[in-house]
Design a protein around this motif. Structure first.
Motif, PDB file in Angstrom:
ATOM      1  N   GLU A   1       6.325  -0.242   4.341  1.00 12.07           N
ATOM      2  CA  GLU A   1       5.378  -0.477   5.428  1.00 12.07           C
ATOM      3  C   GLU A   1       6.033  -1.271   6.556  1.00 12.07           C
ATOM      4  O   GLU A   1       5.823  -0.989   7.737  1.00 12.07           O
TER       5      GLU A   1
ATOM      6  N   GLU B   1       3.263 -12.089   1.340  1.00 12.30           N
ATOM      7  CA  GLU B   1       3.016 -11.441   0.052  1.00 12.30           C
ATOM      8  C   GLU B   1       4.324 -11.075  -0.631  1.00 12.30           C
ATOM      9  O   GLU B   1       4.480 -11.246  -1.843  1.00 12.30           O
ATOM     10  N   GLN B   2       5.301 -10.608   0.172  1.00 10.05           N
ATOM     11  CA  GLN B   2       6.589 -10.238  -0.409  1.00 10.05           C
ATOM     12  C   GLN B   2       7.297 -11.457  -0.995  1.00 10.05           C
ATOM     13  O   GLN B   2       7.878 -11.381  -2.084  1.00 10.05           O
TER      14      GLN B   2
ATOM     15  N   ARG C   1       5.123  -3.347 -11.836  1.00 11.04           N
ATOM     16  CA  ARG C   1       4.079  -3.314 -10.815  1.00 11.04           C
ATOM     17  C   ARG C   1       4.458  -4.186  -9.616  1.00 11.04           C
ATOM     18  O   ARG C   1       4.200  -3.828  -8.463  1.00 11.04           O
ATOM     19  N   VAL C   2       5.077  -5.345  -9.874  1.00  7.01           N
ATOM     20  CA  VAL C   2       5.518  -6.230  -8.791  1.00  7.01           C
ATOM     21  C   VAL C   2       6.549  -5.521  -7.920  1.00  7.01           C
ATOM     22  O   VAL C   2       6.468  -5.519  -6.686  1.00  7.01           O
TER      23      VAL C   2
ATOM     24  N   GLN D   1      -0.608   4.115 -14.838  1.00  4.71           N
ATOM     25  CA  GLN D   1      -0.682   5.097 -13.747  1.00  4.71           C
ATOM     26  C   GLN D   1      -0.551   6.530 -14.241  1.00  4.71           C
ATOM     27  O   GLN D   1      -1.159   7.437 -13.687  1.00  4.71           O
TER      28      GLN D   1
ATOM     29  N   LEU E   1       5.669 -12.345  -4.241  1.00 10.93           N
ATOM     30  CA  LEU E   1       6.018 -11.359  -5.267  1.00 10.93           C
ATOM     31  C   LEU E   1       7.460 -11.527  -5.738  1.00 10.93           C
ATOM     32  O   LEU E   1       7.759 -11.315  -6.915  1.00 10.93           O
TER      33      LEU E   1
ATOM     34  N   GLN F   1       6.662  -0.958  -1.723  1.00  8.71           N
ATOM     35  CA  GLN F   1       5.651  -0.456  -0.795  1.00  8.71           C
ATOM     36  C   GLN F   1       5.599  -1.317   0.470  1.00  8.71           C
ATOM     37  O   GLN F   1       5.488  -0.792   1.587  1.00  8.71           O
ATOM     38  N   ILE F   2       5.682  -2.646   0.281  1.00  7.68           N
ATOM     39  CA  ILE F   2       5.676  -3.555   1.438  1.00  7.68           C
ATOM     40  C   ILE F   2       6.876  -3.289   2.334  1.00  7.68           C
ATOM     41  O   ILE F   2       6.759  -3.214   3.564  1.00  7.68           O
TER      42      ILE F   2
ATOM     43  N   GLN G   1       7.079  -2.326  -7.627  1.00  7.53           N
ATOM     44  CA  GLN G   1       6.461  -1.198  -6.913  1.00  7.53           C
ATOM     45  C   GLN G   1       5.762  -1.685  -5.645  1.00  7.53           C
ATOM     46  O   GLN G   1       5.841  -1.049  -4.596  1.00  7.53           O
ATOM     47  N   ARG G   2       5.071  -2.834  -5.765  1.00 11.02           N
ATOM     48  CA  ARG G   2       4.386  -3.382  -4.587  1.00 11.02           C
ATOM     49  C   ARG G   2       5.386  -3.882  -3.552  1.00 11.02           C
ATOM     50  O   ARG G   2       5.195  -3.662  -2.349  1.00 11.02           O
TER      51      ARG G   2
END
Length: 660
Positions: free
Chosen positions: A620, A639-640, A609-610, A527, A643, A616-617, A612-613
């Protein structure tokens, strides 16, 4: 300048010695297998600037700057990449081929900064030629310097010259050479009035003013006409290459002796410096008639902590210089003072006596600034009690500027003794001054309203200085994986490979190929923009079976890349090979467990990366859940959960425990 061929760049990089080049700018001292000195980029009291002769790189741990000898010149001298290479080629006698003579259009394309340097160099040579090879120059310019007692070798060393009194001799020569009139005017060599151009320094002897690396930044010109209406000295105007507050006359010639003798003699004018050098006291510089500035003091501080100011006996001039002494003290440097007899200055006195007598006089008459300032002010006090009180305040003010507490304490005792007053009174006055100074520096009105807070500001928490303590624009996992890619990308690793028939085989691949494979299968990339640029270059190289060594990155045209590579190549602490050979202690080097190092780096990157996602979830779900459909909520939660399981799996590979 035509593009420098790659093989010439290689020759320049292989021939250049970073310790020799940086040694012209920084006082370097041995520190293990490295060299150490004060940073030339920031103000610091403890040296954090490291040079590695073995790796041919430097690292400044205070500013974060680092790189090769080329990137040092780009940072310090504001050279472009080609300019830095050309400078090194000139220094080490490496011929850089030119395709053909430069046309007027090519010359116009040269940067303005470089154009001004070139013009000043041409002017220096022109003025030297005038003085030695023309009748007017020999009869007027050269005879003046000879009458002043300057030897031929000293005249040559300082590159002294003469501007003919014909009006436009230099301007015509420069225009004929193809130099732009606007650039001639910019450096102050040419003046134009009513469409008539003429030499600004006409009829004057010339003193070139050099940068610390020897480039001509400007000139001082002295008239030989005894007319009070005519200024004795003209100096070049300030330009993009000449800032008089950041220049010390003679420093280019003096820096070696300043380091050698750990002291710098500070004079007032050009001829003072030249005479001191002629007398064998080559650690002498001048502020060229300007008030001493903080920038000039920092220049000296690169080479020594000790300054001795040489005064000519003019009381008014000495008092005016007290501000300069205070600036020196603020920098934590040691300042002493020498006063020459009435009617003498370093120029005149050094010509009356031998070098031994000159040094004996300086040694016998050197005073610390407190004794000097006190005695000078007391001479004017006339035993007036109020004036005496003011003198004490002025001297204490100077002491209050000294950063070192022990040094302040020594001078406090001295002041109390000289003025026969209680030491506690001096301490109280000094503390009051220091608190006011700190409040002013911090620009915090609250301190004035709440004096009890002052101690907090007098003893602030030290600021973070290491790379890990500073806030960085990249994640540590990105940093670590790119570090592994650069340092070990070319090394071979044996790993499992499943062929098209489902059979497992042991294959040998490069670390770079393994990392690229792992990131590609999960559609991951870097990134941070710098790492993106480097990773793309690595990937492009893999497509043509090219692997890049560290030396490739150190020669990169992007100075950010070079600086970052230097950061990972610079170790503040070195492991001795004796740990294993002599003591049989395994220091657990990365290269000895390379596959583990690589895979740990990959897994940590994937975990980043996991997480970070997941973050983000969660954001949201917290901010947008009210406006989501049940299906959208279910998808995000599913998804969470997936992950979280991936995160646990990766943590297992990294031997980490996840605590919720």
């Amino acid at each position: 300048m035509s593009r420098i061929p790659p093989h010439i760049i290689d020759e320049i990089m292989q021939t250049s010695r970073i310790e020799e080049v940086i040694g012209e700018f920084v006082n370097l001292k041995k520190s293990g297998s490295n060299l150490k000195g004060l940073s030339p980029f920031v103000d610091e009291k403890s040296p954090s600037f490291m040079v590695s002769p073995a790796k041919q790189i430097f690292k400044c741990f205070s500013s974060g700057k680092g790189g090769t000898v080329v990137s040092f010149l780009m940072e310090k001298e504001h050279f472009s990449y080609p300019e830095a290479l050309k400078w090194l080629a000139d220094k080490y006698g490496i011929q850089v081929p030119e395709d053909k003579p430069q046309t007027a259009e090519e010359m116009a394309a040269i940067t303005e900064r470089e154009s001004l340097y070139i013009i000043n160099e041409f002017a220096k040579e022109h003025f030297m030629h005038n003085m030695h090879d023309t009748n007017e120059g020999q009869n007027i310019g050269l005879s003046y310097f000879e009458e002043r007692g300057f030897r031929a070798d000293i005249i040559k060393k300082f590159q002294l010259g003469y501007c003919l009194n014909s009006g436009d001799d230099f301007t015509k020569a420069a225009l004929k050479k193809g130099y732009k009139k606007e650039y001639l005017e910019s450096v102050g060599l040419t003046k134009t009035k009513e469409d008539r151009s003429f030499d600004f320094f006409r009829g004057r002897v010339m003193f070139p003013i050099h940068s610390i690396s020897g480039r001509v930044l400007g000139f001082g010109g002295r008239t030989l006409i005894t007319d009070k209406k005519i200024a004795k000295y003209f100096n070049s105007p300030e330009s993009i290459i000449y800032n008089k507050s950041e220049i010390l006359y003679g420093l280019y010639f003096a820096k070696g002796d300043i380091i050698k003798y750990d002291n710098c003699f500070l004079c007032e004018g050009y001829t003072d410096v030249i005479s001191m050098h002629q007398a064998g006291v080559a650690n002498s510089v001048a502020s060229s008639g300007t008030s001493l500035t903080k920038e000039q003091i920092k220049l000296i501080k690169r080479y020594t902590q000790n300054i001795t100011i040489l005064y000519d006996g003019d009381a008014a001039g000495i008092k005016a210089s007290f501000r300069g002494i205070d600036l020196i003290l603020e920098e934590g440097m040691n300042v002493k003072v020498v006063l020459f007899p009435d009617g003498d200055d370093p120029d005149s006195y050094s010509k009356k006596v031998s070098t031994t007598e000159l040094m004996d006089f300086i040694k016998a008459n050197t005073k610390d600034f407190v004794t000097f300032k006190t005695s000078l002010l007391l001479e004017e006090g006339n035993n007036d009690p109020l004036q005496k009180a003011q003198i004490i305040r002025e001297v204490v003010h100077s002491i209050s500027l000294i950063p070192d507490q022990i040094t302040r304490s020594v001078f406090i005792s001295e002041i109390a003794r000289v003025f026969s007053i209680d030491e506690s009174i001096v301490i109280n006055e000094l503390n009051k001054l220091r608190k006011n100074q700190i409040a002013k520096e911090l620009d915090e009105p609250i301190i004035a309203q709440n004096p009890e807070l002052t101690d907090t500001f007098l003893n602030p928490t030290p600021q973070a200085t290491t790379a890990t303590e500073r806030k960085t624009p990249y994640a540590s996992e990105e940093y670590e994986l790119m570090r592994i890619l650069v340092k070990y990308g070319i090394f071979a690793i044996t790993t499992d490979h499943i062929d098209e028939h489902g059979m497992a085989h042991m294959v040998e691949v490069s670390a770079a190929e393994l990392i690229h494979h792992e990131l590609t299968k999960d559609e991951l990339t870097f990134q941070f923009p710098l790492f993106q640029e480097m990773y793309q270059q690595i990937v492009d190289g893999l497509s043509t079976k090219t692997l890049y060594k560290v030396s490739f990155w150190l020669r990169h045209e992007n100075p950010e890349v070079v600086q970052w590579i230097t950061e990972i190549e610079t170790e503040q602490y070195e492991l001795s090979p004796k740990w294993l050979s002599k003591y049989n202690v395994d220091t657990n080097r990365e290269i000895d467990k390379l596959k583990t190092t690589v895979m740990n780096g990959v897994y940590a990157f994937k975990k980043l990366r996991v997480m970070q996602r997941i973050e983000q979830i969660q954001k949201e779900l917290g901010e947008l859940s009210e406006n989501m459909t049940d299906e959208q909520l279910r998808d995000l939660l599913s998804e969470q959960i997936v992950l979280e399981r991936v995160k646990m799996s990766i943590a297992g590979k990294l031997n980490q425990t996840i605590i919720h």
